[in-house]
Each structure stands twice: as structure tokens, then as C-alpha cells.
Design a protein around this motif. Structure first.
Motif, PDB file in Angstrom:
ATOM      1  N   ALA A 153       0.833  -1.199   0.000  1.00 10.46           N
ATOM      2  CA  ALA A 153       0.000   0.000   0.000  1.00 10.46           C
ATOM      3  C   ALA A 153       0.875   1.259   0.000  1.00 10.46           C
ATOM      4  O   ALA A 153       0.598   2.211  -0.726  1.00 10.46           O
ATOM      5  CB  ALA A 153      -0.935  -0.003   1.204  1.00 10.46           C
ATOM      6  N   TYR A 154       1.956   1.263   0.785  1.00 11.85           N
ATOM      7  CA  TYR A 154       2.888   2.408   0.787  1.00 11.85           C
ATOM      8  C   TYR A 154       3.449   2.642  -0.614  1.00 11.85           C
ATOM      9  O   TYR A 154       3.536   3.769  -1.088  1.00 11.85           O
ATOM     10  CB  TYR A 154       4.067   2.141   1.733  1.00 11.85           C
ATOM     11  N   ALA A 155       3.859   1.554  -1.266  1.00 12.92           N
ATOM     12  CA  ALA A 155       4.472   1.673  -2.590  1.00 12.92           C
ATOM     13  C   ALA A 155       3.456   2.234  -3.592  1.00 12.92           C
ATOM     14  O   ALA A 155       3.765   3.160  -4.354  1.00 12.92           O
ATOM     15  CB  ALA A 155       4.990   0.314  -3.055  1.00 12.92           C
ATOM     16  N   LEU A 156       2.241   1.702  -3.565  1.00 15.56           N
ATOM     17  CA  LEU A 156       1.222   2.171  -4.513  1.00 15.56           C
ATOM     18  C   LEU A 156       0.822   3.615  -4.211  1.00 15.56           C
ATOM     19  O   LEU A 156       0.592   4.409  -5.117  1.00 15.56           O
ATOM     20  CB  LEU A 156      -0.002   1.249  -4.470  1.00 15.56           C
ATOM     21  N   GLN A 157       0.787   3.948  -2.917  1.00 18.43           N
ATOM     22  CA  GLN A 157       0.443   5.322  -2.530  1.00 18.43           C
ATOM     23  C   GLN A 157       1.507   6.292  -3.034  1.00 18.43           C
ATOM     24  O   GLN A 157       1.208   7.389  -3.504  1.00 18.43           O
ATOM     25  CB  GLN A 157       0.344   5.391  -1.010  1.00 18.43           C
ATOM     26  N   PHE A 158       2.756   5.850  -2.958  1.00 22.20           N
ATOM     27  CA  PHE A 158       3.860   6.668  -3.455  1.00 22.20           C
ATOM     28  C   PHE A 158       3.667   6.951  -4.949  1.00 22.20           C
ATOM     29  O   PHE A 158       3.760   8.087  -5.403  1.00 22.20           O
ATOM     30  CB  PHE A 158       5.189   5.947  -3.212  1.00 22.20           C
ATOM     31  N   PHE A 159       3.363   5.899  -5.730  1.00 26.97           N
ATOM     32  CA  PHE A 159       3.156   6.094  -7.165  1.00 26.97           C
ATOM     33  C   PHE A 159       1.945   6.963  -7.434  1.00 26.97           C
ATOM     34  O   PHE A 159       1.937   7.791  -8.332  1.00 26.97           O
ATOM     35  CB  PHE A 159       2.992   4.747  -7.870  1.00 26.97           C
ATOM     36  N   LYS A 160       0.901   6.771  -6.629  1.00 28.28           N
ATOM     37  CA  LYS A 160      -0.312   7.562  -6.803  1.00 28.28           C
ATOM     38  C   LYS A 160       0.032   9.044  -6.627  1.00 28.28           C
ATOM     39  O   LYS A 160      -0.322   9.882  -7.455  1.00 28.28           O
ATOM     40  CB  LYS A 160      -1.354   7.127  -5.766  1.00 28.28           C
ATOM     41  N   GLU A 161       0.771   9.341  -5.553  1.00 27.64           N
ATOM     42  CA  GLU A 161       1.094  10.751  -5.272  1.00 27.64           C
ATOM     43  C   GLU A 161       2.011  11.340  -6.341  1.00 27.64           C
ATOM     44  O   GLU A 161       1.827  12.474  -6.771  1.00 27.64           O
ATOM     45  CB  GLU A 161       1.691  10.878  -3.867  1.00 27.64           C
ATOM     46  N   GLN A 162       3.023  10.551  -6.767  1.00 29.89           N
ATOM     47  CA  GLN A 162       3.926  11.036  -7.816  1.00 29.89           C
ATOM     48  C   GLN A 162       3.151  11.359  -9.095  1.00 29.89           C
ATOM     49  O   GLN A 162       3.349  12.395  -9.716  1.00 29.89           O
ATOM     50  CB  GLN A 162       4.974   9.955  -8.161  1.00 29.89           C
ATOM     51  N   THR A 178     -10.267  11.106  -8.305  1.00 31.94           N
ATOM     52  CA  THR A 178     -11.493  10.595  -8.944  1.00 31.94           C
ATOM     53  C   THR A 178     -11.444  10.713 -10.468  1.00 31.94           C
ATOM     54  O   THR A 178     -12.227  10.069 -11.160  1.00 31.94           O
ATOM     55  CB  THR A 178     -12.720  11.388  -8.451  1.00 31.94           C
ATOM     56  N   GLU A 179     -10.544  11.548 -10.976  1.00 31.60           N
ATOM     57  CA  GLU A 179     -10.479  11.748 -12.428  1.00 31.60           C
ATOM     58  C   GLU A 179      -9.571  10.726 -13.116  1.00 31.60           C
ATOM     59  O   GLU A 179      -9.406  10.742 -14.317  1.00 31.60           O
ATOM     60  CB  GLU A 179      -9.958  13.162 -12.721  1.00 31.60           C
ATOM     61  N   VAL A 180      -8.976   9.844 -12.308  1.00 27.15           N
ATOM     62  CA  VAL A 180      -7.990   8.900 -12.840  1.00 27.15           C
ATOM     63  C   VAL A 180      -8.524   7.476 -12.833  1.00 27.15           C
ATOM     64  O   VAL A 180      -9.088   7.026 -11.839  1.00 27.15           O
ATOM     65  CB  VAL A 180      -6.705   8.920 -11.963  1.00 27.15           C
ATOM     66  N   ARG A 181      -8.360   6.789 -13.951  1.00 26.46           N
ATOM     67  CA  ARG A 181      -8.545   5.335 -13.921  1.00 26.46           C
ATOM     68  C   ARG A 181      -7.153   4.722 -13.766  1.00 26.46           C
ATOM     69  O   ARG A 181      -6.248   4.988 -14.549  1.00 26.46           O
ATOM     70  CB  ARG A 181      -9.175   4.813 -15.197  1.00 26.46           C
ATOM     71  N   TRP A 182      -7.005   3.900 -12.724  1.00 21.75           N
ATOM     72  CA  TRP A 182      -5.712   3.277 -12.450  1.00 21.75           C
ATOM     73  C   TRP A 182      -5.657   1.872 -13.047  1.00 21.75           C
ATOM     74  O   TRP A 182      -6.654   1.145 -13.047  1.00 21.75           O
ATOM     75  CB  TRP A 182      -5.486   3.162 -10.938  1.00 21.75           C
ATOM     76  N   VAL A 183      -4.483   1.507 -13.547  1.00 23.23           N
ATOM     77  CA  VAL A 183      -4.257   0.137 -14.016  1.00 23.23           C
ATOM     78  C   VAL A 183      -2.992  -0.360 -13.321  1.00 23.23           C
ATOM     79  O   VAL A 183      -1.972   0.331 -13.336  1.00 23.23           O
ATOM     80  CB  VAL A 183      -4.026   0.091 -15.543  1.00 23.23           C
ATOM     81  N   ILE A 184      -3.069  -1.522 -12.676  1.00 23.73           N
ATOM     82  CA  ILE A 184      -1.869  -2.101 -12.064  1.00 23.73           C
ATOM     83  C   ILE A 184      -1.616  -3.435 -12.746  1.00 23.73           C
ATOM     84  O   ILE A 184      -2.546  -4.217 -12.944  1.00 23.73           O
ATOM     85  CB  ILE A 184      -2.061  -2.329 -10.551  1.00 23.73           C
ATOM     86  N   THR A 185      -0.371  -3.676 -13.126  1.00 21.90           N
ATOM     87  CA  THR A 185      -0.081  -4.928 -13.826  1.00 21.90           C
ATOM     88  C   THR A 185       0.409  -5.998 -12.854  1.00 21.90           C
ATOM     89  O   THR A 185       1.154  -5.703 -11.921  1.00 21.90           O
ATOM     90  CB  THR A 185       0.993  -4.723 -14.896  1.00 21.90           C
TER      91      THR A 185
END
Length: 657
Positions: A153-162, A178-185
Motif C-alpha cells: 500500500a505504501y508503494a502504490l500510494q507513493f506512485f499515486k502521489e507522484q 477521482t479523475e484517474v482510472r488506475w491500471v496495475i499490472t
């Protein structure tokens, strides 16, 4: 006894029985969810060794922007991605990610650094843990344990904020999540619990929520690569098979030069970081006809996975022909062989101690190895030098009482020498030997896939992922399979998955048919038939003889499922007076399952439907419809009481049972 007791026997559990005949309805329009409008798609390639993100605005889908350059970076490793490393403070709070985490950790005084929690290559834990739960731990470099869910969760939060920060800087106004659709591979060969774990971590990081799951797509890595490969133009790839072979091998300098020209081409565009994806089918693709097959081999740091796809015209949709396979044969295997070599020379006891006592220096040594690893090539003649950190030399002398040089002379490892500049000198053969076990496993596995009946007549093999940059792997794949199909490598091969994941987020419907990785069904009661049902399953209730624990199958492992396909079954309460119905959903890797008590059957969901508050006009045989919607990496289930149209929904859950 099985882990699951008979549902009907426990608590006089509110069982269900099939309404004969049970029918399958292909109900494509069952779930017309209102498509949300996102302004931008951001894809995160969360890799074992390195990670990155890319994005595209839905208004201009032909432009894919790769994240801005990061501070830090290593000599000999030029890429847009950052190492998947994370540092927590001694108080277990997030401190930094990527190069920043590594460099900060490295600069700490050893007395201090042992209190900090440093994690690297932790994604493999999701692949290797058999019974993954929300409570699974990860171990930091200093041996301390932290919940895996927190780290992810920390790692994904970091990418989200960046990403949000970069989008806001670019747009000049604050960008909302809310304006972003996220895709994680994720690797296609991951089991369902690991895929669900990623989704849970993303919810914890605030990218999406259980109430709004559509905001996040979990994409499969080779599928993403496949989508991008469709767009390739000839100048964007290297066709290994077009090279004139010289006594069976293509001269490897041409393997090199193709890449150098390729790199130049990319480097000139490096400033912009924007890749144009022409809205056309690439030239290679235009050679493929309806029904043609190709394999995507995604070779990364941790895992290698392969998918076999078939083209469906006219839209060029993809159909998965053979369920994704692969294993832990990523480039980490080469690091592991290097570590074994060090153990052979310096002793396993020393290496173990050194890793614990001088974790930052160990990281340093592996970074030095990484850049030399990338210099390995089939035709290399000059040795590769690996700098040993000063503290390695120093600690070894304290530990053993003699010098590193002495150890090398004594070790009988004749292809590794000591150079007076304080380096290990490895002959090219020694380096190639470190690659061999991993590459052999990849070739072996590919051969097995090629031998499957579903996999005949493959036209192309696309080699993608970070490990695909290795000339040694390229040459091995080309010489093993070049006669059967054309081996193609996209130019910016390390970013293939990232860009494909963005394209997938812009148009998730492009993958039309998948293979179900598991068999799914529900536990039901059937009327007991003498001679057909085992006597120990007999349950007599109110004068009716029931067979308990029956596995009523919805879909079999390896069956083709169209995206969004819904399978429907009708049930009725076993006892007319029941006020609540509990439907338990089970999964198994086996195809033919008869009872939920068989080995390998796991409970993965429960639907509770309340039948109270209905008036007397309800028919005596109530119909309870159960629907399962397949095809996405997530699976949804729903039960409806037909008489009252009361319904309940649940996502299949592999982590909490």
C-alpha cells in the motif's frame, strides 16, 4: 475430515437445492454499469526489480507519456523505471521509495541503518506464498517483519502521489484522484489470492474503493504486452529471425547493433518522454490473419510468464488460447547464481553474516553486479570487473583472518580472479554460466508450451520485459525457436508492458476471451440417490433424504470465458420455511469436482440472502437465481430472490477464508 464440514450439517445450515433443470443463460447485458468518465488513465508497472508508471489522457489516447526522469540512477543502467525498493523509518513510517530509498539507506551509519527497515524485490513474496492472507509478513533487510499489505500500500500510494503531482504540474491545476482510472499490472501466472491482494493494497492506498472498484483495473502483464505489440511499426522492433544466420547462429554483433540504433532512436525522443501510438495496426500485425496465433513471453525480474493469443477479426480482439503458464525464472535467478558463486568462494557462513551485518554494502555489491550483468553478451571476450565494496574486503579480513585475494586463490574457482584495483574479474564464460540455469528453465518451459496441441502453428514469438534486453536470452530463444516462428523484440522492451497497460486502461474490452484459471461452483444439497451417492453424504431432514456437500459447477478450469460472461443457475431453499439462504462459493484447480469436501477445494465467497419480510403470496417453490460473472481478473457473484427481486452481491474473496 475436510477443512470444510458439511454445510447442511453445521448449524442446520440454510441449504439450497438446484431447481431442475439448471440452465445457463448467456446474459451479456446483465450488468450495464454506467461507464464512468475518467480524464486520464495511469498504469503502474509494479515490477520485482524495477517499477514505473505511464499515462494517457482519454482525449488524446494516441499519446502515452512515460513518467518523468527520477533523481538517482545507476551507471550502465539507463531506464525510465526506478528500483522497487522501499525504506521505512525505525518507527515504521514511510520514508522513501526507489533510488532515493536506496541511496538514503546506503548513506546511513551502520549503527543507525540497522534500525531502519529496507525492502527490495518483495513482490516475489506474493508469488511464493502458498497461503497468502491480509496478515502475511515481509522481512526487511535487518530481519524485522512488517505486514506485506502495508508495504504494498505504501508503494502504490507513493506512485499515486507522484503521478497526481506530475499531472497537476502539467495541467497547472490540482488533479483529483477521482479523475484517474488506475491500471496495475500483475503476472498472469499469479494465483487469484495474489491478484486480489494487489487490489486490496490499492484500496488501502486510496486509488479506488470497494464501492467504486471500476476505477482500478488489474491487468495481466503479458496481455498488456500483447496489446502494445499489436501497435508496433517496423522501426520499433528488432526481428531476430531476419538476420542471416552464420552456421546456425545469427552473428551476435548484429543483435547488438540493432539495439544500438534502436537506443539512439529512443534517446532522441527521450526528452519528450511521450510515445506516439499510431491508431493503426502495426505492419507486423497486418501480416496476421483471422485465427493466427502468437506467443508473448514476458520475462521480468522475478517471473517469466507466457500467454498464447489468437486474433479475432474484424476488430482484432485477442482470445487467450492456452492458460498463462510460467514460473519464477526471472533475472533474479542470475543474481541468485552470483550469490551462490560468492558463497563458494568466500563461504556461506560469511555471506550470510555479511548480509545481516552490512546490509547496505550488500545492496551496493548487487548494484555493481547488476550493471555488469547487463554487459554480458554471447560474443564477449574481455572480462567483466565487479567492484567489491571496501566494507566487504574489510569485514572478510576480520571474519576469516585472511584477505579476499587469498580466498580467491584458495577457492579453485579459476574463472574468477582478483584484480589489483580491488575488483573481481569474471571471464565472460563465468558470467554466462550464471545465466545458464535461468535461461535453460525458460527454454525448457517454452518447449513444453510449444508441444501443447493448442499451440501449433504459432507465427510470432514476442519477447518482452526487462530480462528480454539480455542478448544471452535473445540468442537462446532465437536458436531454440527461430525455426518454428519469428522472434520479435520491441525496441523499448522494458517499457512494453507499461505502455500496453495504458492502452488496456483506455479500452479494457480489447481482450475478449480468457481461460478460467480455476473451476468454480457452489455447495448444494441434492436428493439422495441410492447407489449413486456415497452413503456418508446422506442427511435425512424432515423425512427428506438429501446428499450433502455436492459441488454444483459453474465453470471449469481452462474453459474459455468471454469477458463479462454471466453464468446463471436456479436454486430453491431445501426447506420451504427457511428465512435466510447461505450460498457458499468454492474453487478448485481440478476440472472434475463432485463434492466440496475433496482435497484442493477452497471456499472463496459467501452470499447471504435474507428471505424475511415477504408476504404470503410467494410461491412454495421459491426460485433463487445465482449469477457469476467471469472474465475480468476479478469475479463477481450475485443471488436474486425471483419472487421479491431482493438481491445480494459479493466479490469472490481468496484472502479471508
Amino acid at each position: 475430515t475436510s477443512a470444510y464440514s458439511s454445510p447442511a450439517k453445521s448449524l442446520g445450515d440454510p441449504g439450497i437445492t438446484p431447481l431442475s433443470p439448471s440452465h445457463i443463460v448467456k446474459d451479456s447485458d446483465a450488468d450495464d454499469a454506467v461507464e464512468q468518465l475518467f480524464l486520464v488513465v495511469v498504469a503502474i508497472d509494479f515490477g520485482t526489480t524495477s517499477s514505473g508508471y505511464a499515462y494517457s489522457f482519454t482525449k488524446e489516447p494516441e499519446c502515452i507519456h512515460v513518467m518523468r526522469r527520477w533523481e538517482g540512477g545507476d551507471p550502465g543502467v539507463s531506464n525510465q523505471k526506478t528500483p522497487t525498493t522501499i525504506l521505512l523509518t525505525p518507527e515504521r513510517k514511510f520514508h522513501s521509495f526507489g533510488y532515493a530509498a536506496r541511496d538514503f539507506y546506503h548513506d546511513l551509519d551502520p549503527t543507525e541503518s540497522k534500525h531502519w527497515l529496507y525492502f527490495e524485490k518483495f513482490k516475489m513474496k506474493l508469488h511464493t506464498t502458498g497461503n497468502l492472507t491480509m496478515e502475511t509478513d515481509l522481512t526487511a533487510a535487518n530481519g524485522k517483519k512488517v505486514k506485506a499489505l502495508e508495504i504494498f500500500a505504501y508503494a502504490l500510494q507513493f506512485f499515486k502521489e507522484q503521478a497526481l503531482k506530475e499531472l497537476s504540474d502539467q495541467g497547472g491545476s490540482d488533479f483529483e484522484n477521482t479523475e484517474v482510472r488506475w491500471v496495475i499490472t500483475v503476472p498472469a501466472i499469479w494465483k487469484q489470492p495474489a491478484k486480489q491482494f494487489m487490489r486490496q493494497a490499492a484500496y488501502k492506498a486510496g486509488m479506488a474503493s470497494p464501492e467504486n472498484p471500476e476505477q482500478l483495473i488489474i491487468a495481466l502483464e503479458p496481455e498488456a504486452a500483447s496489446i502494445y505489440c499489436r501497435k508496433l511499426r517496423l522501426h520499433q522492433m528488432i526481428d531476430l529471425s531476419s538476420r542471416a544466420p552464420v552456421n546456425g547462429y545469427s552473428p551476435s554483433d548484429t543483435i547488438g547493433t540493432g539495439f544500438t540504433q534502436g537506443k539512439e532512436h529512443v534517446r532522441r525522443n527521450r526528452q519528450s518522454r511521450t510515445f506516439m501510438v499510431e491508431n493503426v495496426i502495426g505492419e507486423i500485425w497486418s501480416e496476421l490473419e483471422e485465427g493466427d496465433r502468437y506467443i508473448v513471453v514476458d520475462s521480468g525480474g522475478g517471473t517469466v510468464d507466457m500467454t498464447v493469443h489468437q486474433i479475432r477479426l474484424p476488430e482484432g480482439h485477442l482470445k487467450e488460447l492456452y492458460k498463462a503458464t510460467g514460473g519464477p525464472y526471472g533475472s533474479l535467478g542470475v543474481d541468485y547464481e552470483f550469490e551462490k558463486l560468492l558463497c563458494k568462494i568466500f563461504g556461506e557462513d560469511f555471506i550470510e553474516q555479511f548480509k545481516i551485518k552490512r546490509p547496505a554494502a550488500w545492496v551496493d555489491l548487487m548494484i555493481a553486479f547488476e550493471s555488469r550483468k547487463r554487459a554480458a553478451a554471447p560474443d564477449r571476450t574481455n572480462p567483466l570487473n565487479i567492484t567489491l565494496p571496501f566494507s566487504f574486503i574489510d569485514y572478510y579480513k576480520k571474519f576469516r583472518g585472511h584477505s579476499v585475494e587469498h580466498a580467491l586463490r584458495k577457492s579453485n574457482v579459476d574463472f574468477v580472479k582478483w584484480s589489483s584495483q580491488g575488483m573481481l574479474r569474471m571471464s565472460p564464460d563465468a558470467m554466462n554460466a550464471l545465466f545458464k540455469p535461468t535461461i535453460d528453465q525458460i527454454i525448457q518451459h517454452l518447449s513444453e508450451v510449444f508441444d501443447k496441441p493448442e499451440v501449433t502453428n504459432v507465427k510470432f514469438l514476442f519477447l518482452v520485459g526487462g530480462f528480454a534486453e539480455s542478448p544471452l536470452l535473445q540468442q537462446a530463444v532465437q536458436s531454440a525457436f527461430g525455426s518454428r516462428c519469428r522472434v520479435i523484440i520491441p525496441q523499448d522492451v522494458g517499457l512494453t508492458i507499461l505502455k500496453g497497460a495504458v492502452l488496456f486502461g483506455l479500452d479494457p474490452a480489447v481482450i475478449k476471451v480468457r481461460r478460467s484459471p480455476l473451476t468454480y461452483g457452489v455447495g448444494v444439497l441434492n436428493r439422495f440417490v441410492e447407489g449413486k451417492h456415497p452413503p456418508e453424504k446422506l442427511l435425512v431432514k424432515d423425512g427428506t433424504r438429501w446428499c450433502t456437500d455436492v459441488f454444483d459447477k459453474f465453470i471449469s478450469a481452462d474453459q474459455s470465458v468471454a469477458l463479462g460472461e454471466t453464468v446463471t443457475r436456479s436454486y430453491t431453499p431445501a426447506k420451504p420455511s427457511q428465512l435466510v439462504i447461505v450460498i457458499n462459493i468454492y474453487s478448485s484447480e481440478q476440472d472434475n469436482v463432485s463434492f466440496i469436501t475433496e482435497p484442493g477445494v477452497k471456499k472463496c465467497g459467501t452470499l447471504r440472502l435474507d428471505l424475511t419480510g415477504t408476504d404470503a403470496s410467494v410461491p412454495t417453490r421459491r426460485e433463487i437465481k445465482t449469477l457469476m460473472q467471469f472474465g475480468d481478473t476479478e469475479i463477481k457473484a450475485m443471488a436474486v430472490d425471483v419472487a421479491t427481486s431482493k438481491s445480494v452481491k459479493v466479490g469472490i474473496d481468496f484472502l479471508n477464508y
